[in-house]
Every structure is written in C-alpha cells, then in structure tokens.
Motif scaffolding. Sequence first.
Motif, short mmCIF file in Angstrom:
data_model
loop_
_atom_site.label_atom_id
_atom_site.label_comp_id
_atom_site.label_asym_id
_atom_site.label_seq_id
_atom_site.Cartn_x
_atom_site.Cartn_y
_atom_site.Cartn_z
N PHE A 12 42.29 -45.21 18.35
CA PHE A 12 42.47 -44.69 19.71
C PHE A 12 42.90 -43.22 19.68
N ALA A 13 43.85 -42.89 18.81
CA ALA A 13 44.34 -41.51 18.75
C ALA A 13 43.28 -40.55 18.22
N THR A 14 42.62 -40.92 17.14
CA THR A 14 41.64 -40.01 16.53
C THR A 14 40.41 -39.83 17.41
N ILE A 15 39.90 -40.91 18.01
CA ILE A 15 38.72 -40.79 18.87
C ILE A 15 39.04 -39.96 20.10
N THR A 16 40.25 -40.10 20.64
CA THR A 16 40.64 -39.28 21.79
C THR A 16 40.68 -37.80 21.42
N LEU A 17 41.19 -37.49 20.23
CA LEU A 17 41.30 -36.09 19.81
C LEU A 17 39.92 -35.48 19.54
N VAL A 18 39.03 -36.21 18.89
CA VAL A 18 37.72 -35.64 18.57
C VAL A 18 36.84 -35.51 19.80
N CYS A 19 37.10 -36.31 20.83
CA CYS A 19 36.26 -36.25 22.03
C CYS A 19 36.78 -35.26 23.07
N PHE A 20 38.09 -35.05 23.14
CA PHE A 20 38.65 -34.24 24.22
C PHE A 20 39.41 -33.01 23.74
N VAL A 21 39.72 -32.90 22.43
CA VAL A 21 40.46 -31.73 21.95
C VAL A 21 39.59 -30.96 20.95
N HIS A 22 39.55 -31.42 19.68
CA HIS A 22 38.69 -30.79 18.67
C HIS A 22 38.45 -31.79 17.55
N PRO A 23 37.25 -31.83 16.98
CA PRO A 23 36.97 -32.79 15.90
C PRO A 23 37.85 -32.63 14.68
N ALA A 24 38.18 -31.40 14.32
CA ALA A 24 38.98 -31.19 13.12
C ALA A 24 40.38 -31.78 13.26
#
Length: 238
Positions: A12-24
């Motif tokens: 949940f945390a990683t998919i949220t970050l790569v979709c709405f913040v930045h993939p790295a």
Amino acid sequence: MIKNNTNIAVAFATITLVCFVHPAIGLGLLLLSHSFHAHSALCSFLGASFRNIAQKKDLYKSKMDNNPILQSKSKPDGLEQLLPMDDSPTAAKSFTDSQLEVFDCRHGIMILHLLATLMFVPSLIAWIQRIGVGQRFPWFVDSALCVGVILHGLLGSQPTASFISFKLPGRRGREVGMSFLYLIGGFYSFISSMALAPYRALYAMAIIGFICFASRILETRGKVRGDTSSRKRHWHRH
C-alpha cells in the motif's frame, strides 16, 4: 491481518508513492523492506549457527566427562526458544539452511531492485529541483512498471514461491516454474543491455511481477473452490 502479513502495508505504501509522488521514492521504501528482511534472515542464520556450534561443544564435553545430561538442554534460554532446533531427523531442511536460502533470495531481489531504483535517480533529481515551481503526477507507464516491480519484490522474494507452474507444449513437456521466468527475463535483459537499452530490464521485472500476482489470485481461487466443494461433499454425506 497487517500484523500477520506485512506485505500488505508495504504494498500500500510503495504503490501510493510510485503512483502519486515519484517512482524512486516508492522503490526506495521497497529496498528498505528488502534490507530489513535480509538482515533478519542473516541474523537468524548466524544465531542458529553459533548455537549449534555451542551445543556440539557441550555434547563433546559431556561425552568426555561421561555426563549424559546436558545443562544447555535442561535449562533452555531465550535464544533457543526463538531459534528452532536443527537436529530433527525428520526435517527435510534445517533451520539454518532455510534462513540462508531466504537471505540469498532477498539479497538477489534487493540487488535487482537497487538497479531499478538507480534508473530513476536522474528523474528524481529533476523532480526535487522542481519542488515549489510546479509538480505533476508521475507518468502512467513509469507507475505501471514500478507497480509490477513492487509485485515482483513482494510475491517473488520467497524461496518457496513455487506457485507458478505450467508445462511446456509437447508430449515430453516438462513442468517449469519461477526459474524459467527468470531465465527468460535475464536473457531479455542481457540482449537489451547489448542493444544499449538497459532500462528494458524494468519490463522483464514488471512482467514477472504481474505474472506472480495473477498466479497468486488463481491459486487462491483454486483453494477456495476446493474448500467449497469439500464442504458440499461433506454436507451431502450427512
């Protein structure tokens, strides 16, 4: 549910970050999860190995002193409760071997995802420079590839991840699994690197991740259907 399966929180945390913040940033959090699990497996392996060595020394001393009762077994310590015994004759694989296998698998997956994260470092630097000027969501293709990489890391990072199994066409078709997918992905990544396109390795990892996810769903559905059919048979018998 989250306590028994920490992959849900990580996904949940990683998919949220790569979709709405930045993939790295999302892949960096995935790397932290890999490093934590690899460190835990390595510490368990070293602790169990040291305890086995100490038990062998105590056994040797007891034989030399003609003492059949070992003090280490009569007074179990906290380490012995946390780390299972390795001297079970019925065990197919010892605890130390299983922990070492988990560490090797986690370490290999972590190296792959470290390379995937490094591919997004130039984009991350440009994203940091644009802070305060104007931000936008990551590209859909980048987010989709990173979601596949995350699924690959969460579902394919266990040595026992053998739920992918199919037969090759032909009369003598052999049953293949994850190793066959890694073989194809590695060969494709090698050809891509020879063509000066190493970023295509992300495609291979993402495809393997989506295949793992689909296979896990099919496996879960098969188990649910099997349980339902067995309950119906049990009810009809009564």
